[in-house]
Scaffold this active site. Structure first.
Site, PDB file in Angstrom:
ATOM      1  N   CYS A 111      -6.421  10.751  37.185  1.00  0.00           N
ATOM      2  CA  CYS A 111      -5.863  11.683  38.184  1.00  0.00           C
ATOM      3  C   CYS A 111      -5.990  13.151  37.813  1.00  0.00           C
ATOM      4  O   CYS A 111      -5.921  14.016  38.683  1.00  0.00           O
ATOM      5  CB  CYS A 111      -4.391  11.387  38.419  1.00  0.00           C
ATOM      6  SG  CYS A 111      -4.108   9.803  39.162  1.00  0.00           S
ATOM      7  N   HIS A 249       0.424  17.705  40.825  1.00  0.00           N
ATOM      8  CA  HIS A 249      -0.178  16.424  41.195  1.00  0.00           C
ATOM      9  C   HIS A 249       0.847  15.659  42.039  1.00  0.00           C
ATOM     10  O   HIS A 249       2.051  15.743  41.797  1.00  0.00           O
ATOM     11  CB  HIS A 249      -0.506  15.643  39.911  1.00  0.00           C
ATOM     12  CG  HIS A 249      -1.077  14.286  40.183  1.00  0.00           C
ATOM     13  ND1 HIS A 249      -2.188  14.105  40.960  1.00  0.00           N
ATOM     14  CD2 HIS A 249      -0.688  13.044  39.786  1.00  0.00           C
ATOM     15  CE1 HIS A 249      -2.472  12.808  41.024  1.00  0.00           C
ATOM     16  NE2 HIS A 249      -1.566  12.148  40.325  1.00  0.00           N
ATOM     17  N   ASN A 279      -1.284   9.268  46.849  1.00  0.00           N
ATOM     18  CA  ASN A 279      -1.906   9.748  45.611  1.00  0.00           C
ATOM     19  C   ASN A 279      -3.415   9.515  45.699  1.00  0.00           C
ATOM     20  O   ASN A 279      -3.864   8.370  45.687  1.00  0.00           O
ATOM     21  CB  ASN A 279      -1.296   8.982  44.431  1.00  0.00           C
ATOM     22  CG  ASN A 279      -1.879   9.405  43.087  1.00  0.00           C
ATOM     23  OD1 ASN A 279      -2.808  10.218  43.026  1.00  0.00           O
ATOM     24  ND2 ASN A 279      -1.350   8.849  42.017  1.00  0.00           N
TER      25      ASN A 279
HETATM   26  N1  ACO Z   1       7.581  -2.529  48.819  1.00  0.00           N
HETATM   27  C1  ACO Z   1       8.770  -3.117  48.652  1.00  0.00           C
HETATM   28  N2  ACO Z   1       9.288  -3.396  47.440  1.00  0.00           N
HETATM   29  C2  ACO Z   1       8.543  -3.079  46.371  1.00  0.00           C
HETATM   30  C3  ACO Z   1       7.285  -2.479  46.475  1.00  0.00           C
HETATM   31  C4  ACO Z   1       6.803  -2.213  47.774  1.00  0.00           C
HETATM   32  N3  ACO Z   1       5.611  -1.623  47.994  1.00  0.00           N
HETATM   33  N4  ACO Z   1       6.784  -2.257  45.235  1.00  0.00           N
HETATM   34  C5  ACO Z   1       7.705  -2.716  44.365  1.00  0.00           C
HETATM   35  N5  ACO Z   1       8.757  -3.220  45.048  1.00  0.00           N
HETATM   36  C6  ACO Z   1       9.979  -3.820  44.535  1.00  0.00           C
HETATM   37  C7  ACO Z   1       9.839  -4.320  43.118  1.00  0.00           C
HETATM   38  O1  ACO Z   1       9.292  -5.624  43.123  1.00  0.00           O
HETATM   39  C8  ACO Z   1      11.278  -4.299  42.652  1.00  0.00           C
HETATM   40  O2  ACO Z   1      11.915  -5.442  43.143  1.00  0.00           O
HETATM   41  P1  ACO Z   1      13.027  -6.230  42.252  1.00  0.00           P
HETATM   42  O3  ACO Z   1      14.126  -5.216  42.005  1.00  0.00           O
HETATM   43  O4  ACO Z   1      13.440  -7.356  43.125  1.00  0.00           O
HETATM   44  O5  ACO Z   1      12.312  -6.642  41.007  1.00  0.00           O
HETATM   45  C9  ACO Z   1      11.880  -3.106  43.377  1.00  0.00           C
HETATM   46  O6  ACO Z   1      10.978  -2.812  44.462  1.00  0.00           O
HETATM   47  C10 ACO Z   1      12.071  -1.891  42.513  1.00  0.00           C
HETATM   48  O7  ACO Z   1      10.890  -1.621  41.818  1.00  0.00           O
HETATM   49  P2  ACO Z   1      10.831  -0.468  40.788  1.00  0.00           P
HETATM   50  O8  ACO Z   1       9.526  -0.554  40.047  1.00  0.00           O
HETATM   51  O9  ACO Z   1      12.085  -0.441  40.011  1.00  0.00           O
HETATM   52  O10 ACO Z   1      10.840   0.819  41.752  1.00  0.00           O
HETATM   53  P3  ACO Z   1      10.796   2.326  41.349  1.00  0.00           P
HETATM   54  O11 ACO Z   1      11.954   2.977  41.961  1.00  0.00           O
HETATM   55  O12 ACO Z   1      10.553   2.549  39.899  1.00  0.00           O
HETATM   56  O13 ACO Z   1       9.494   2.835  42.120  1.00  0.00           O
HETATM   57  C11 ACO Z   1       7.201   3.370  41.779  1.00  0.00           C
HETATM   58  C12 ACO Z   1       8.245   2.267  41.822  1.00  0.00           C
HETATM   59  C13 ACO Z   1       7.104   3.991  43.152  1.00  0.00           C
HETATM   60  C14 ACO Z   1       5.865   2.767  41.383  1.00  0.00           C
HETATM   61  C15 ACO Z   1       7.622   4.442  40.741  1.00  0.00           C
HETATM   62  O14 ACO Z   1       7.980   3.832  39.529  1.00  0.00           O
HETATM   63  C16 ACO Z   1       6.544   5.435  40.482  1.00  0.00           C
HETATM   64  O15 ACO Z   1       6.205   6.227  41.340  1.00  0.00           O
HETATM   65  N6  ACO Z   1       6.000   5.466  39.264  1.00  0.00           N
HETATM   66  C17 ACO Z   1       4.982   6.373  38.876  1.00  0.00           C
HETATM   67  C18 ACO Z   1       3.924   6.531  39.909  1.00  0.00           C
HETATM   68  C19 ACO Z   1       2.610   6.318  39.300  1.00  0.00           C
HETATM   69  O16 ACO Z   1       2.525   5.721  38.278  1.00  0.00           O
HETATM   70  N7  ACO Z   1       1.614   6.797  39.995  1.00  0.00           N
HETATM   71  C20 ACO Z   1       0.280   6.705  39.512  1.00  0.00           C
HETATM   72  C21 ACO Z   1       0.205   7.600  38.369  1.00  0.00           C
HETATM   73  S1  ACO Z   1      -1.283   7.541  37.627  1.00  0.00           S
HETATM   74  C22 ACO Z   1      -2.233   8.368  38.545  1.00  0.00           C
HETATM   75  O17 ACO Z   1      -1.801   9.260  39.264  1.00  0.00           O
HETATM   76  C23 ACO Z   1      -3.624   7.844  38.488  1.00  0.00           C
END
Ligand code: ACO
Length: 359
Positions: A111, A249, A279
């Site tokens: 990214c 970003h 993203n």
């Molecule tokens: N729709 C519905 N539910 C979902 C989805 C979805 N698309 N995706 C995950 N869930 C569920 C999970 O299974 C989990 O369920 P559970 O509690 O029953 O196990 C629940 O939602 C919560 O999941 P978390 O991972 O705790 O959610 P979080 O609030 O952390 O958000 C996210 C997840 C959006 C991925 C966040 O952690 C994030 O943005 N992280 C960084 C983003 C990232 O890495 N971007 C790429 C960077 S690298 C780059 O830019 C190349």
């Protein structure tokens, strides 16, 4: 002292849109979850190879700078979804532009690729090894997405942006930067099936599985970008309050909010377009800057802070002093071929093609 002023800018967003409602037709997800967890409402899906997106963005950047293809000394193509490894994608952009005088290289830091490319081009102009450069951040991850995995499929989109840089004796362009990588944590964003390592393992190239620890990436993104921002401010002896606009970003609205809080930046000092595109990996940060300029958020002489992070886990921040001009000198008539499919239809085609390849 030589600097590398940014005198041209352009973007290329493919026309087909994939909404949160579209995603919920084939994934167990919904608009409420995606908007509340990420801030994303829709993203674009490309109907052409990534180098075609990059080419259109470059035509627009050249026109904005009032330059022609023959003026370009260097093309750096930042991405991690290149059309092919050999020949490189920068050479295809050179071919499409007719920029026969340009040296061409591809650069991959995931990214942050568009931002690392900005560093390399700036350095080469400062040392005199080039007088001008086209810097590209472009990505078409839709073909490499695991569309069965709701954890990642909702997060990404396709797009491209480009900047034209030229040598200047005025203090403008990138005036300070901080680049780094949390290599020890590289496995928390690891995509199998995307690279030559998998060629001899009986795995279909492009049939990806994303090992993606979102919450852990989230934490390191905030720490890495904050550290990088502090570094560049210290280098230029600037206070946080002296920054006119932060253009980060765009991986998650909550990451941007956490960063802004650490930086003490108010809402009006942070540029956000994640709701429109999700993203776009290497294209995200460059395209955000292009739109900030287009929307009149950048004034002549403005001090801009550009933090980014990506797989690796690479992180960066650039401090830019914008030059004198905020209006494009010209526009380009070059555009993508028309697309007769919706974003959802394009994704369905990708899913079907993968199933066929895996049989
Ligand atoms: N729709 C519905 N539910 C979902 C989805 C979805 N698309 N995706 C995950 N869930 C569920 C999970 O299974 C989990 O369920 P559970 O509690 O029953 O196990 C629940 O939602 C919560 O999941 P978390 O991972 O705790 O959610 P979080 O609030 O952390 O958000 C996210 C997840 C959006 C991925 C966040 O952690 C994030 O943005 N992280 C960084 C983003 C990232 O890495 N971007 C790429 C960077 S690298 C780059 O830019 C190349």
């Amino acid at each position: 002292m030589r600097y590398a002023d940014i005198t041209g800018w352009g973007k290329c967003t493919p026309p087909a849109t994939l909404t949160n409602a579209d995603l919920s037709t084939f994934l167990d997800t919904d608009d409420e979850w995606i908007v509340s967890r990420t801030g994303m409402k829709e993203r674009r899906i490309s109907h052409v190879p990534v180098s075609d997106l990059a080419h259109v963005a470059c035509e627009r950047a050249l026109a904005a700078a009032g330059k022609v293809a023959a003026d370009v000394d260097l093309i750096i193509f930042g991405s991690c979804s290149f059309d092919q490894m050999v020949p490189n994608s920068a050479s295809r952009v050179q071919q499409l532009l007719g920029a026969d005088n340009a040296a061409c290289m591809d650069l991959n830091t995931a990214c942050t690729s568009g931002r690392y490319a900005l560093s390399v081009a700036t350095a080469m102009i400062k040392t005199g090894s080039a007088n001008s450069a086209l810097v590209i951040g472009a990505e078409a991850t839709s073909v490499l997405m695991d569309w069965t995995d709701r954890d990642v499929a909702v997060l990404f989109g396709d797009g491209a942006a480009a900047f034209y840089l030229e040598a200047s004796d005025q203090k403008s362009g990138v005036v300070a930067e901080s680049l780094g990588c949390f290599g020890k944590n590289r496995d928390i964003l690891d995509v199998t099936g995307w690279g030559l390592k998998y060629a001899n393992q009986g795995q279909v190239l492009g049939a990806t599985k994303w090992n993606f620890n979102g919450p852990e990436i989230f934490k390191r993104a905030v720490v890495g970008m904050s550290r990088a921002c502090d570094n560049v401010l210290e280098k230029e002896d600037l206070g946080k309050e002296e920054i006119d606009l932060v253009v980060p970003h765009q991986a998650n609205l909550r990451i941007i909010d956490a960063l802004a809080k650490r930086m003490g930046a108010s809402e009006e000092k942070v540029f956000i377009n994640i709701q429109r595109y999700g993203n776009m990996s290497a294209a995200t940060a460059p395209l955000a800057l292009v739109e900030a300029i287009e929307e009149g958020r950048v004034a002549p002489g403005a001090k801009l802070l550009l933090p980014a992070f990506g797989g690796g886990l690479t992180w960066s921040a650039h401090l830019i002093t914008w030059g004198a001009r905020i209006k494009p000198l010209g526009t380009s008539a070059v555009d993508l071929p028309p697309c007769d499919k919706t974003g959802l239809e394009l994704v369905q085609d990708i899913i079907a093609a993968k199933k066929t390849a895996e049989v």
